[in-house]
Design a protein around this motif. Structure first.
Motif, PDB file in Angstrom:
ATOM      1  N   GLY A 133       0.828  -1.206   0.000  1.00 30.76           N
ATOM      2  CA  GLY A 133       0.000   0.000   0.000  1.00 30.76           C
ATOM      3  C   GLY A 133       0.859   1.250   0.000  1.00 30.76           C
ATOM      4  O   GLY A 133       0.598   2.213  -0.714  1.00 30.76           O
ATOM      5  N   TRP A 134       1.927   1.241   0.797  1.00 34.01           N
ATOM      6  CA  TRP A 134       2.833   2.381   0.818  1.00 34.01           C
ATOM      7  C   TRP A 134       3.653   2.467  -0.462  1.00 34.01           C
ATOM      8  O   TRP A 134       3.920   3.551  -0.971  1.00 34.01           O
ATOM      9  CB  TRP A 134       3.781   2.283   2.021  1.00 34.01           C
ATOM     10  CG  TRP A 134       3.084   2.348   3.322  1.00 34.01           C
ATOM     11  CD1 TRP A 134       1.926   3.007   3.615  1.00 34.01           C
ATOM     12  CD2 TRP A 134       3.486   1.709   4.529  1.00 34.01           C
ATOM     13  NE1 TRP A 134       1.604   2.814   4.930  1.00 34.01           N
ATOM     14  CE2 TRP A 134       2.549   2.042   5.515  1.00 34.01           C
ATOM     15  CE3 TRP A 134       4.585   0.901   4.878  1.00 34.01           C
ATOM     16  CZ2 TRP A 134       2.638   1.578   6.823  1.00 34.01           C
ATOM     17  CZ3 TRP A 134       4.676   0.458   6.180  1.00 34.01           C
ATOM     18  CH2 TRP A 134       3.714   0.791   7.133  1.00 34.01           C
ATOM     19  N   ASP A 137       1.907   4.292  -3.196  1.00 41.75           N
ATOM     20  CA  ASP A 137       1.484   5.678  -3.000  1.00 41.75           C
ATOM     21  C   ASP A 137       1.915   6.524  -4.193  1.00 41.75           C
ATOM     22  O   ASP A 137       3.065   6.471  -4.600  1.00 41.75           O
ATOM     23  CB  ASP A 137       2.115   6.219  -1.705  1.00 41.75           C
ATOM     24  CG  ASP A 137       1.555   7.561  -1.324  1.00 41.75           C
ATOM     25  OD1 ASP A 137       1.811   8.541  -2.052  1.00 41.75           O
ATOM     26  OD2 ASP A 137       0.863   7.632  -0.303  1.00 41.75           O
ATOM     27  N   PRO A 138       0.995   7.319  -4.770  1.00 42.86           N
ATOM     28  CA  PRO A 138       1.327   8.063  -5.984  1.00 42.86           C
ATOM     29  C   PRO A 138       2.436   9.088  -5.768  1.00 42.86           C
ATOM     30  O   PRO A 138       3.276   9.273  -6.627  1.00 42.86           O
ATOM     31  CB  PRO A 138       0.034   8.768  -6.353  1.00 42.86           C
ATOM     32  CG  PRO A 138      -1.020   8.137  -5.554  1.00 42.86           C
ATOM     33  CD  PRO A 138      -0.401   7.509  -4.365  1.00 42.86           C
ATOM     34  N   ALA A 139       2.437   9.759  -4.589  1.00 47.79           N
ATOM     35  CA  ALA A 139       3.414  10.835  -4.404  1.00 47.79           C
ATOM     36  C   ALA A 139       4.707  10.347  -3.760  1.00 47.79           C
ATOM     37  O   ALA A 139       5.787  10.790  -4.112  1.00 47.79           O
ATOM     38  CB  ALA A 139       2.791  11.940  -3.560  1.00 47.79           C
ATOM     39  N   TYR A 140       4.592   9.457  -2.805  1.00 50.79           N
ATOM     40  CA  TYR A 140       5.782   9.081  -2.027  1.00 50.79           C
ATOM     41  C   TYR A 140       6.159   7.612  -2.156  1.00 50.79           C
ATOM     42  O   TYR A 140       7.077   7.160  -1.506  1.00 50.79           O
ATOM     43  CB  TYR A 140       5.548   9.394  -0.540  1.00 50.79           C
ATOM     44  CG  TYR A 140       5.240  10.850  -0.311  1.00 50.79           C
ATOM     45  CD1 TYR A 140       3.950  11.265   0.020  1.00 50.79           C
ATOM     46  CD2 TYR A 140       6.231  11.815  -0.447  1.00 50.79           C
ATOM     47  CE1 TYR A 140       3.672  12.596   0.210  1.00 50.79           C
ATOM     48  CE2 TYR A 140       5.952  13.151  -0.256  1.00 50.79           C
ATOM     49  CZ  TYR A 140       4.675  13.540   0.072  1.00 50.79           C
ATOM     50  OH  TYR A 140       4.389  14.853   0.266  1.00 50.79           O
ATOM     51  N   PRO A 158      -1.437   6.932 -10.595  1.00 47.95           N
ATOM     52  CA  PRO A 158      -2.273   6.929  -9.387  1.00 47.95           C
ATOM     53  C   PRO A 158      -2.757   5.532  -9.040  1.00 47.95           C
ATOM     54  O   PRO A 158      -3.948   5.266  -9.012  1.00 47.95           O
ATOM     55  CB  PRO A 158      -3.446   7.832  -9.796  1.00 47.95           C
ATOM     56  CG  PRO A 158      -3.567   7.619 -11.267  1.00 47.95           C
ATOM     57  CD  PRO A 158      -2.192   7.366 -11.798  1.00 47.95           C
ATOM     58  N   TYR A 161      -5.773   4.739  -6.754  1.00 44.61           N
ATOM     59  CA  TYR A 161      -6.795   5.776  -6.703  1.00 44.61           C
ATOM     60  C   TYR A 161      -7.449   6.045  -8.035  1.00 44.61           C
ATOM     61  O   TYR A 161      -8.160   7.012  -8.203  1.00 44.61           O
ATOM     62  CB  TYR A 161      -6.186   7.073  -6.156  1.00 44.61           C
ATOM     63  CG  TYR A 161      -5.618   6.837  -4.784  1.00 44.61           C
ATOM     64  CD1 TYR A 161      -4.251   6.728  -4.589  1.00 44.61           C
ATOM     65  CD2 TYR A 161      -6.456   6.643  -3.700  1.00 44.61           C
ATOM     66  CE1 TYR A 161      -3.744   6.459  -3.329  1.00 44.61           C
ATOM     67  CE2 TYR A 161      -5.953   6.381  -2.455  1.00 44.61           C
ATOM     68  CZ  TYR A 161      -4.600   6.288  -2.274  1.00 44.61           C
ATOM     69  OH  TYR A 161      -4.094   6.019  -1.048  1.00 44.61           O
TER      70      TYR A 161
ATOM     71  N   ARG B 291      -7.320  13.060  -4.703  1.00 42.38           N
ATOM     72  CA  ARG B 291      -6.939  11.828  -4.040  1.00 42.38           C
ATOM     73  C   ARG B 291      -5.557  11.367  -4.464  1.00 42.38           C
ATOM     74  O   ARG B 291      -4.774  10.887  -3.663  1.00 42.38           O
ATOM     75  CB  ARG B 291      -7.941  10.741  -4.388  1.00 42.38           C
ATOM     76  CG  ARG B 291      -8.344  10.068  -3.141  1.00 42.38           C
ATOM     77  CD  ARG B 291      -9.073   9.289  -2.705  1.00 42.38           C
ATOM     78  NE  ARG B 291      -9.813   8.528  -3.701  1.00 42.38           N
ATOM     79  CZ  ARG B 291     -10.429   7.433  -3.419  1.00 42.38           C
ATOM     80  NH1 ARG B 291     -10.403   6.977  -2.223  1.00 42.38           N
ATOM     81  NH2 ARG B 291     -11.074   6.790  -4.330  1.00 42.38           N
ATOM     82  N   ALA B 292      -5.254  11.552  -5.735  1.00 42.00           N
ATOM     83  CA  ALA B 292      -3.933  11.147  -6.211  1.00 42.00           C
ATOM     84  C   ALA B 292      -2.852  12.016  -5.592  1.00 42.00           C
ATOM     85  O   ALA B 292      -1.729  11.571  -5.372  1.00 42.00           O
ATOM     86  CB  ALA B 292      -3.877  11.242  -7.730  1.00 42.00           C
ATOM     87  N   GLU B 293      -3.194  13.267  -5.272  1.00 38.80           N
ATOM     88  CA  GLU B 293      -2.178  14.148  -4.688  1.00 38.80           C
ATOM     89  C   GLU B 293      -1.935  13.824  -3.229  1.00 38.80           C
ATOM     90  O   GLU B 293      -0.807  13.868  -2.750  1.00 38.80           O
ATOM     91  CB  GLU B 293      -2.609  15.615  -4.832  1.00 38.80           C
ATOM     92  CG  GLU B 293      -2.447  16.160  -6.229  1.00 38.80           C
ATOM     93  CD  GLU B 293      -3.007  17.559  -6.365  1.00 38.80           C
ATOM     94  OE1 GLU B 293      -3.923  17.904  -5.595  1.00 38.80           O
ATOM     95  OE2 GLU B 293      -2.541  18.303  -7.229  1.00 38.80           O
ATOM     96  N   SER B 294      -3.001  13.515  -2.503  1.00 37.33           N
ATOM     97  CA  SER B 294      -2.796  13.263  -1.074  1.00 37.33           C
ATOM     98  C   SER B 294      -2.433  11.809  -0.824  1.00 37.33           C
ATOM     99  O   SER B 294      -1.743  11.499   0.121  1.00 37.33           O
ATOM    100  CB  SER B 294      -4.040  13.640  -0.278  1.00 37.33           C
ATOM    101  OG  SER B 294      -5.149  12.914  -0.755  1.00 37.33           O
ATOM    102  N   GLY B 295      -2.905  10.915  -1.693  1.00 33.44           N
ATOM    103  CA  GLY B 295      -2.525   9.509  -1.585  1.00 33.44           C
ATOM    104  C   GLY B 295      -2.958   8.895  -0.274  1.00 33.44           C
ATOM    105  O   GLY B 295      -4.096   9.003   0.148  1.00 33.44           O
ATOM    106  N   ASP B 296      -1.999   8.275   0.370  1.00 33.39           N
ATOM    107  CA  ASP B 296      -2.283   7.563   1.609  1.00 33.39           C
ATOM    108  C   ASP B 296      -2.328   8.475   2.820  1.00 33.39           C
ATOM    109  O   ASP B 296      -2.766   8.079   3.889  1.00 33.39           O
ATOM    110  CB  ASP B 296      -1.166   6.530   1.822  1.00 33.39           C
ATOM    111  CG  ASP B 296      -1.752   5.145   2.015  1.00 33.39           C
ATOM    112  OD1 ASP B 296      -0.987   4.226   2.283  1.00 33.39           O
ATOM    113  OD2 ASP B 296      -2.981   5.005   1.904  1.00 33.39           O
ATOM    114  N   ALA B 297      -1.838   9.700   2.655  1.00 24.82           N
ATOM    115  CA  ALA B 297      -1.706  10.572   3.828  1.00 24.82           C
ATOM    116  C   ALA B 297      -3.077  11.011   4.307  1.00 24.82           C
ATOM    117  O   ALA B 297      -3.961  11.327   3.537  1.00 24.82           O
ATOM    118  CB  ALA B 297      -0.860  11.783   3.483  1.00 24.82           C
TER     119      ALA B 297
END
Lengths: 307, 469
Positions: A133-134, A137-140, A158, A161, B291-297
Motif C-alpha cells: 500500500g505504501w 502511494d502516488p506521491a511518495y 495513481p 486511486y 486523491r492522487a495528490e494526497s494519496g495515503d496521507a
C-alpha cells in the motif's frame, strides 16, 4: 523376495481397529464438523432467510437470490472478479511455468533463486498488503519513484486511486505472491519428465520450441491441470489484498465477489443476501471445475495411459 | 482360527517365513493383543497425558464475559478511542472502583471497527454490560431493544436531565418509542482548524465568525502553492463519511432526507448547490488536494506537517494538536453559505446498558458515574470532548490565556444552529451507496445532479424500508 498375502482378520480385531481409528480421527473430524460442515449447511439455510444478526432469522424463500441477481453492484463485482481470475490465473500459470523451466537447470545459486521466488508465498498477506500500500502511494511510493527515475513514465501513476489502475495494482500483488507456489509444483512436475525423452528429441534434432510443445507440455499436463484448478479456485477467493489495499477500490472497481459478500454480511448486516452470494459463487466454481474435469479427459496425459 | 466367511475384512500381510498357516494365525493374534497393549501404553497414553497437561494453562488463558458471572460485581465496559483516551478512562475507573469496592470494571478497548465487533458481541449474547454508543449507530440497536430503558433509574436517583444539552438527548430520540437508552457523554460538531503561522506567512487575514463561502475560497487560493517536491493546500477534503460535506448542504439550505415521507432531499436545488460547491473546492478552485495528490496521507497528518492551511475537523483533534503541533493554530466556525447560515451536524455519544446484563445495579452505578459532572470535566480537560452537560461545558470552554485554541468557544457557539443528524436505521448500507454514487462527483467526472439522479431510486428504496419498520 517377499510375497504379499491376503490374511483374514478376525472380527474382534476389526472392531478394535475401527474404534481406534474413530478415536484418533475424532479431534480432526470434530473441528471439520464445527467449523466447516455445519456452517456450510447453515449458510444454505440462511441464504433463504432474512437476518441481520440481531433477532431470529425468518424464511423468505428465493427473495435473496432474486435481489442479489438484480443488483447492479453484484454484477459489477462479478465482472471485476471474472476479469481478475482470468488475468491473474493466466499470468500466474504462464509466468510460473517459464520460471520453473528456468530454475530447473543446474545453475549457480539455483537454491537461492528458488528460495527467492518461494519466499513471497509464505509471507503473511496482511503485512505484505500494508507495505505494498505504501509502495503504491502516488506521491511518495517507491514504485512511482523508480519508474520515474528510469524515465519509463512522466507523470506518477495513481495506482490505487484510479478506476483503471487499481485492479492492476491488486493483480500484480497477487501474482507476485502466489506464483511461488505454482513454481514449486511445476518444478516437481518437470523433474518427473524422463530424461530419455529429452535426449531422444535432442538426438532427432528437435528445436527448443518443439521440445517444449511436444515433450514438456504433454508430460506436464497433469501438473498443469492441478495448478490450473488450484489457481482458479484461489483466484475466486481473493479477499485479504482487497480488504487491506483498496477496500473495494475507487468506485467499486476492485470489489471482488468475496469482499462484496463480506461487506454485505458484516458491514450492512445483510446475512441473507451475503449467503446467497456465497452459494452463487459455489455454483460458479463447481461449474468451472466440472468443465476442467471434462477437458482433462481430452488434454491431460498420464504416464500409464496410452495416448 | 475363525472361518473365513465370518470375517468382515482382511489385511494384506507380508509372509516373513514359511510357517504353517495355523500357528502363524494364532501367534499373530497373541502378538496383536500384546502389540495393542504396548501401543496403548507407549503411544497413546503419553499423548493423552500430554493433551491434558497442555489444556491446563490454556484453560486459564481467556476469561470470557461468562466468567464474570462467577465473580460477583464484575462488569465489562467497552469503548473506542486512542491510547490517550483509554489511559484517561482507566484513571476514572480507578476512582470509581475506590468509591464502589464491590464492583470491578473490565475495560474492553476496541480501537478499530468498533460497531462491527459490538454487533457480533450482541448477536452472540455476550455484549458488554456498559457500552459507549454514538447516535449514528444507535437506531438499529434501539430497534432491536438491545439497550435497557434508563428512565426508571434516572427517576430513582434524581439525575437532572435538564443539565444535558437538549440536542444531546434529541440525538437519541426515536419516533416510535419514548425509552431512554443512553445517558449522553459528549456532543461533536465541526469547525475549521487553521494554521495561524501559514496565514501570516502568506499575508492572509484570519477567518472570523461571519466569513462567507467566497471569502473562504479567496483565503484558500492565497494559501495554495503546488510545487515539484512539496505542495501546500488551502483546504482539506474528505469524501467520506457524509458528515464532512453535509454542512455545505445544510448551509446552502438543503438537507439529506425527509424522515416522514421517506424522501431523498439531496436532489433539491439547494442541496445540489452545496454539493457543487464542495466538489468545486477540488475541481474548480483547486484549493483542496485530489486523491492522487494526497494519496495515503491522512488530512490531519498533512495539517500537522504544515502542508494544509485549513482543516475541517471536530473537537477530537484538539489533544493531538496540543501535543504535536509545532505551530500556532486556532479554530473558526464553518463559513456562512447562501442560506445566510452556517450549519453543521451535531452527533452525540453516550453510555448504554445492555438489556442482557447480569448486574444492572452495578452497570447503572458505572453509567451514572461516567456521565457525572466530575467525570465529564475530567474527560473534557484534555480537550477531547465537548461534554454533554451544559454546566460543565460552560466552565471548560471559558477562554484561558496561553491555552489553544484561543477561540475555543466557537465549539459551543456552533451548537446553537447545529442540526442533529438523523439517520435511517440501515445507515451503513445507505451511506455506502451514497458515497459510491458521489465518488465520480468528487473526482470531477460527473455533476452532483447527474450522479444523484442515477442513484435516487436505489437510495429511496432504502429510505422507504425505514417507514415499513
Amino acid at each position: 523376495m517377499r510375497k504379499s498375502v491376503q490374511v483374514p482378520i478376525p472380527e474382534w480385531q476389526q472392531r478394535e481397529e475401527t474404534f481406534w481409528a474413530i478415536l484418533l480421527l475424532a479431534p480432526c473430524l470434530l473441528g471439520l464438523l464445527i467449523f466447516t460442515y455445519i456452517p456450510v449447511f447453515g449458510s444454505l439455510g440462511l441464504s433463504f432467510s432474512y437476518w441481520n444478526l440481531l433477532g431470529t432469522p425468518s424464511w423468505v424463500g428465493f427473495e435473496n437470490y432474486a435481489a442479489v441477481l438484480q443488483d447492479p453492484l453484484f454484477w459489477k463485482s462479478m465482472q471485476s472478479t471474472v476479469w481478475f481470475v482470468t488475468v491473474s490465473g493466466i499470468l500466474e500459470v504462464v509466468i510460473a511455468l517459464f520460471l520453473a523451466m528456468a530454475l530447473n537447470r543446474a545453475i549457480k545459486g539455483q537454491t537461492l533463486f528458488r528460495i527467492a521466488y518461494f519466499l513471497p508465498f509464505i509471507t503473511p498477506m496482511v503485512s505484505v498488503s500494508l507495505v505494498w500500500g505504501w509502495l503504491y502511494d502516488p506521491a511518495y511510493g517507491a514504485f512511482n519513484w523508480l519508474l520515474q527515475q528510469a524515465h519509463l513514465i512522466q507523470a506518477p501513476i495513481p495506482w490505487l486511486y484510479n478506476v483503471s489502475t487499481a485492479p492492476w495494482a491488486v493483480v500484480i500483488l497477487r501474482i507476485w505472491k502466489d506464483t511461488g507456489y505454482n513454481i514449486l509444483i511445476f518444478l516437481a512436475g518437470l523433474q518427473t519428465i524422463p530424461l530419455s525423452l529429452t535426449e531422444a528429441a535432442l538426438l532427432d534434432g528437435a528445436s527448443a520450441y518443439r521440445r517444449f510443445w511436444n515433450i514438456t507440455l504433454p508430460m506436464l499436463s497433469p501438473t498443469l491441470f492441478f495448478v490450473g484448478i488450484m489457481t482458479l479456485i484461489n483466484g475466486f477467493q481473493a479477499f485479504d489484498s482487497v480488504y487491506l489495499l483498496t477496500q473495494g477500490g475507487p468506485a467499486h472497481s476492485t470489489e471482488l465477489l468475496v469482499y462484496w459478500m463480506f461487506k454485505n454480511a458484516f458491514e450492512f448486516y445483510k446475512i441473507g443476501p451475503a449467503s446467497a452470494i456465497a452459494y452463487l459463487l459455489f455454483i460458479i466454481i463447481l461449474a468451472l471445475t466440472l468443465v476442467q474435469w471434462q477437458l482433462r479427459k481430452r488434454w491431460v496425459l498420464y504416464e500409464d495411459e496410452t495416448a | 482360527m475363525k472361518a473365513v466367511k465370518d470375517n468382515t475384512g482382511s489385511r494384506e500381510l507380508t509372509q516373513l517365513g514359511s510357517k504353517k498357516n495355523n500357528s502363524f494365525c494364532l501367534r499373530r493374534k497373541d502378538a496383536f493383543k500384546q502389540a495393542s497393549s504396548l501401543f496403548l501404553m507407549r503411544a497413546i497414553l503419553p499423548q493423552i497425558l500430554g493433551l491434558l497437561l497442555l489444556s491446563i494453562p490454556l484453560s486459564g488463558c481467556q476469561s470470557t464475559p461468562q466468567d464474570t458471572k462467577k465473580q460477583p460485581g464484575t462488569i465489562t465496559l467497552s469503548t473506542w478511542g486512542s491510547q490517550q483516551e483509554v489511559d484517561g478512562l482507566k484513571l476514572l475507573l480507578k476512582r470509581f472502583e475506590a468509591n464502589n469496592p464491590d464492583v470491578h470494571v473490565r475495560l474492553m478497548h476496541i480501537p478499530e471497527n468498533y460497531f462491527q465487533k459490538i454487533h457480533l458481541l450482541v448477536a452472540g449474547d455476550i455484549a458488554p454490560d456498559v457500552m459507549l454508543v454514538n447516535s449514528l449507530n444507535y437506531p438499529i440497536y434501539a430497534h432491536h431493544e438491545v439497550f435497557k430503558d434508563l428512565r426508571s433509574f434516572v427517576k430513582k436517583d434524581h439525575v437532572d436531565l435538564k443539565d444535558f444539552y437538549p440536542k444531546a438527548l434529541q440525538a437519541f430520540q426515536r419516533s416510535d418509542s419514548q425509552a431512554l437508552g443512553i445517558l449522553p457523554r459528549d456532543l461533536s460538531n465541526l469547525v475549521v482548524y487553521y494554521n495561524v503561522d501559514l496565514f501570516h506567512k502568506d499575508g492572509v487575514s484570519e477567518p472570523d465568525a461571519d466569513w462567507t463561502w467566497p471569502q473562504m475560497v479567496e483565503k484558500a487560493k492565497a494559501l495554495t502553492h503546488r510545487g515539484k517536491t512539496s505542495s501546500q493546500y488551502g483546504m482539506s477534503f474528505f469524501s467520506k463519511p457524509p458528515l464532512y460535506w453535509m454542512p455545505f448542504v445544510w448551509s446552502a439550505g438543503g438537507d439529506l432526507w425527509n424522515r416522514d415521507k421517506g424522501q431523498l432531499l439531496l436532489t433539491q436545488p439547494a442541496s445540489l448547490e452545496g454539493l457543487h460547491f464542495y466538489s468545486d473546492l477540488r475541481n474548480r478552485f483547486h484549493v483542496a488536494p485530489t486523491r492522487a495528490e494526497s494519496g495515503d496521507a491522512v488530512m490531519s497528518q498533512l495539517f500537522l506537517q504544515q502542508k494544509l492551511a485549513m482543516l475541517i475537523s471536530g473537537r477530537w483533534s484538539v489533544p493531538v494538536l496540543r501535543e504535536q503541533a509545532k505551530f500556532r493554530w486556532d479554530v473558526a466556525p464553518l463559513p456562512i453559505g447562501p442560506s445566510g447560515h452556517s450549519r453543521v451536524g451535531v452527533d452525540a455519544s453516550g453510555y448504554a446498558i445492555s438489556a442482557k446484563t447480569h448486574d444492572q445495579n452495578a452497570s447503572w452505578k458505572l453509567v451514572k458515574f461516567l456521565t457525572s459532572s466530575a467525570s465529564l470535566r475530567a474527560m473534557a480537560q484534555s480537550g477531547l470532548i465537548i461534554p454533554a452537560r451544559e454546566s460543565v461545558a460552560q466552565t471548560v470552554f471559558r477562554p484561558q490565556p496561553g491555552r489553544l485554541p484561543a477561540h475555543g468557544f466557537y465549539f459551543l457557539d456552533t451548537l446553537k444552529e447545529a442540526v442533529p443528524t438523523s439517520v435511517p436505521t440501515r445507515w451503513n448500507e445507505f451511506s455506502e451507496l451514497l458515497q459510491l454514487s458521489l465518488e465520480p462527483v468528487w473526482e470531477g467526472q460527473k455533476s452532483p445532479a447527474q450522479a444523484l439522479r442515477e442513484a435516487k431510486p436505489a437510495l429511496e428504496k432504502l429510505l422507504r424500508q425505514e417507514r415499513k419498520k
